[in-house]
Design a protein around this motif. Structure first.
Motif, PDB file in Angstrom:
ATOM      1  N   SER A 206      22.529  -9.647  14.109  1.00  0.00           N
ATOM      2  CA  SER A 206      21.198 -10.038  14.586  1.00  0.00           C
ATOM      3  C   SER A 206      21.112 -11.512  14.951  1.00  0.00           C
ATOM      4  O   SER A 206      20.068 -11.965  15.450  1.00  0.00           O
ATOM      5  CB  SER A 206      20.145  -9.746  13.500  1.00  0.00           C
ATOM      6  N   LEU A 207      22.179 -12.267  14.702  1.00  0.00           N
ATOM      7  CA  LEU A 207      22.133 -13.715  14.940  1.00  0.00           C
ATOM      8  C   LEU A 207      21.796 -14.030  16.402  1.00  0.00           C
ATOM      9  O   LEU A 207      22.219 -13.300  17.311  1.00  0.00           O
ATOM     10  CB  LEU A 207      23.478 -14.358  14.590  1.00  0.00           C
ATOM     11  N   PRO A 208      21.083 -15.131  16.617  1.00  0.00           N
ATOM     12  CA  PRO A 208      20.735 -15.521  17.988  1.00  0.00           C
ATOM     13  C   PRO A 208      21.924 -15.497  18.948  1.00  0.00           C
ATOM     14  O   PRO A 208      21.813 -15.045  20.090  1.00  0.00           O
ATOM     15  CB  PRO A 208      20.194 -16.949  17.820  1.00  0.00           C
ATOM     16  N   LYS A 209      23.081 -15.984  18.500  1.00  0.00           N
ATOM     17  CA  LYS A 209      24.222 -16.125  19.424  1.00  0.00           C
ATOM     18  C   LYS A 209      24.699 -14.780  19.979  1.00  0.00           C
ATOM     19  O   LYS A 209      25.366 -14.736  21.009  1.00  0.00           O
ATOM     20  CB  LYS A 209      25.382 -16.846  18.740  1.00  0.00           C
ATOM     21  N   HIS A 210      24.363 -13.668  19.314  1.00  0.00           N
ATOM     22  CA  HIS A 210      24.804 -12.359  19.800  1.00  0.00           C
ATOM     23  C   HIS A 210      23.777 -11.677  20.705  1.00  0.00           C
ATOM     24  O   HIS A 210      24.014 -10.564  21.173  1.00  0.00           O
ATOM     25  CB  HIS A 210      25.082 -11.414  18.625  1.00  0.00           C
ATOM     26  N   GLN A 211      22.626 -12.308  20.909  1.00  0.00           N
ATOM     27  CA  GLN A 211      21.557 -11.626  21.644  1.00  0.00           C
ATOM     28  C   GLN A 211      21.660 -11.910  23.145  1.00  0.00           C
ATOM     29  O   GLN A 211      22.087 -13.006  23.538  1.00  0.00           O
ATOM     30  CB  GLN A 211      20.182 -12.069  21.127  1.00  0.00           C
ATOM     31  N   PRO A 212      21.223 -10.950  23.973  1.00  0.00           N
ATOM     32  CA  PRO A 212      21.208 -11.198  25.417  1.00  0.00           C
ATOM     33  C   PRO A 212      20.382 -12.443  25.734  1.00  0.00           C
ATOM     34  O   PRO A 212      19.328 -12.649  25.133  1.00  0.00           O
ATOM     35  CB  PRO A 212      20.521  -9.947  25.984  1.00  0.00           C
ATOM     36  N   GLY A 213      20.911 -13.270  26.624  1.00  0.00           N
ATOM     37  CA  GLY A 213      20.176 -14.490  27.023  1.00  0.00           C
ATOM     38  C   GLY A 213      20.645 -15.719  26.275  1.00  0.00           C
ATOM     39  O   GLY A 213      20.347 -16.843  26.694  1.00  0.00           O
ATOM     40  N   ALA A 214      21.344 -15.530  25.156  1.00  0.00           N
ATOM     41  CA  ALA A 214      21.826 -16.708  24.405  1.00  0.00           C
ATOM     42  C   ALA A 214      22.876 -17.434  25.231  1.00  0.00           C
ATOM     43  O   ALA A 214      23.663 -16.798  25.936  1.00  0.00           O
ATOM     44  CB  ALA A 214      22.415 -16.263  23.078  1.00  0.00           C
ATOM     45  N   PRO A 215      22.902 -18.787  25.156  1.00  0.00           N
ATOM     46  CA  PRO A 215      23.907 -19.515  25.921  1.00  0.00           C
ATOM     47  C   PRO A 215      25.319 -19.199  25.441  1.00  0.00           C
ATOM     48  O   PRO A 215      25.516 -18.921  24.258  1.00  0.00           O
ATOM     49  CB  PRO A 215      23.577 -20.994  25.648  1.00  0.00           C
ATOM     50  N   ALA A 216      26.254 -19.229  26.370  1.00  0.00           N
ATOM     51  CA  ALA A 216      27.650 -18.992  25.995  1.00  0.00           C
ATOM     52  C   ALA A 216      28.128 -20.140  25.123  1.00  0.00           C
ATOM     53  O   ALA A 216      27.684 -21.285  25.299  1.00  0.00           O
ATOM     54  CB  ALA A 216      28.504 -18.907  27.262  1.00  0.00           C
ATOM     55  N   PRO A 217      29.021 -19.857  24.142  1.00  0.00           N
ATOM     56  CA  PRO A 217      29.516 -20.956  23.307  1.00  0.00           C
ATOM     57  C   PRO A 217      30.274 -21.986  24.143  1.00  0.00           C
ATOM     58  O   PRO A 217      30.875 -21.633  25.164  1.00  0.00           O
ATOM     59  CB  PRO A 217      30.456 -20.254  22.314  1.00  0.00           C
ATOM     60  N   ALA A 218      30.190 -23.243  23.711  1.00  0.00           N
ATOM     61  CA  ALA A 218      30.894 -24.310  24.453  1.00  0.00           C
ATOM     62  C   ALA A 218      32.381 -23.999  24.466  1.00  0.00           C
ATOM     63  O   ALA A 218      32.932 -23.604  23.446  1.00  0.00           O
ATOM     64  CB  ALA A 218      30.623 -25.648  23.790  1.00  0.00           C
ATOM     65  N   ALA A 219      33.002 -24.202  25.619  1.00  0.00           N
ATOM     66  CA  ALA A 219      34.428 -23.877  25.725  1.00  0.00           C
ATOM     67  C   ALA A 219      35.254 -24.913  24.981  1.00  0.00           C
ATOM     68  O   ALA A 219      34.819 -26.029  24.779  1.00  0.00           O
ATOM     69  CB  ALA A 219      34.818 -23.849  27.183  1.00  0.00           C
TER      70      ALA A 219
END
Ligand SMILES: N[C@@H](CCC(=O)N[C@@H](CS)C(=O)NCC(=O)O)C(=O)O
Length: 219
Positions: A206-219
């Motif tokens: 349920s974490l924000p990072k897994h939700q649609p629309g969340a920014p991609a992690p910094a490369a």
């Protein structure tokens, strides 16, 4: 069931976790809070408060306010992964822990408050960030003090069974550390419980990072 949420909403996180813990099928539609979609007339018909989450039941009933939704889920599905203890005293303790986040801390950091501080009061982004960090950190300190001092604390906030207190604690930690620059290092009991909760799929997925629309992690 359908939930209106947003990837970074802490209140929506709470409901998302509870739906998953209860094993309830639902779909989620995003309301982009950063783009102001919560103020669209169509959404205000769903939740006149202009906030997520809102949960639409299969009969069309609309529920809002994450605590009310958590309580509704518990009352409606009491046997699917119970999220409240059985005695009034213990239930009161669990609810009391919930309100550290839901009533006392989270309302100080929602988008409408951030925008009022930084734009209407012209405090600017740096001072607003200080406010967000301060109140988020204070809340972690209060959780840590209580969870350390109170004998009912176990693997989780209340004994060894997950409760709505854990859902609210996790939402607090997610916002404080993910968005408002706080560290868990000064708060070992909070850190320990949060790490235990992250072993549970409903909390992690349920974490924000897994939700649609969340920014991609910094490369
Ligand atoms: N107390 C409410 C808070 C709801 C709330 O403020 N949600 C935030 C996102 S976490 C929101 O939609 N804010 C819109 C805004 O501030 O404009 C709850 O727990 O459901």
């Amino acid at each position: 069931m359908k939930m209106y949420g947003f990837w970074r909403s802490l209140a929506a996180y709470r409901v998302r976790v509870a739906l998953k813990l209860k094993g309830i099928d639902y779909e989620e539609e995003g309301v982009n809070l950063l783009a102001g979609e919560q103020h669209d007339p169509a959404y205000l018909k769903i939740n006149p408060q202009g906030a997520v989450p809102a949960l639409i039941l299969d009969d069309g009933t609309i529920l809002s306010q994450s605590m009310a939704i958590l309580e509704w889920l518990e009352e409606t599905y009491p046997r699917q992964n119970p999220l409240l203890p059985t005695t009034p005293n213990n239930r009161a303790r669990v609810r009391s822990l919930c309100h550290i986040a839901v009533s006392d801390s989270h309302p100080l950091v929602v988008p409408r408050i951030r925008s009022y501080l930084s734009k209407d009061l012209a405090l600017g982004d740096a001072t607003t960030a200080k406010w967000l960090n301060h109140w988020s950190d204070r809340s972690l300190a209060i959780f840590n003090d209580r969870l350390t001092q109170e004998s009912q604390t176990g693997r989780y906030c209340h004994g060894d069974a997950v409760s709505i207190a854990d859902i609210c604690l996790a939402s607090q930690v997610v916002g404080a550390t993910g968005f408002f620059g706080c560290s868990l290092e000064p708060y070992p009991k909070v850190k320990q419980i949060f790490e235990s909760l992250m072993q549970i799929a409903a909390f992690e997925k349920s974490l924000p990072k897994h939700q649609p629309g969340a920014p991609a992690p910094a490369a």
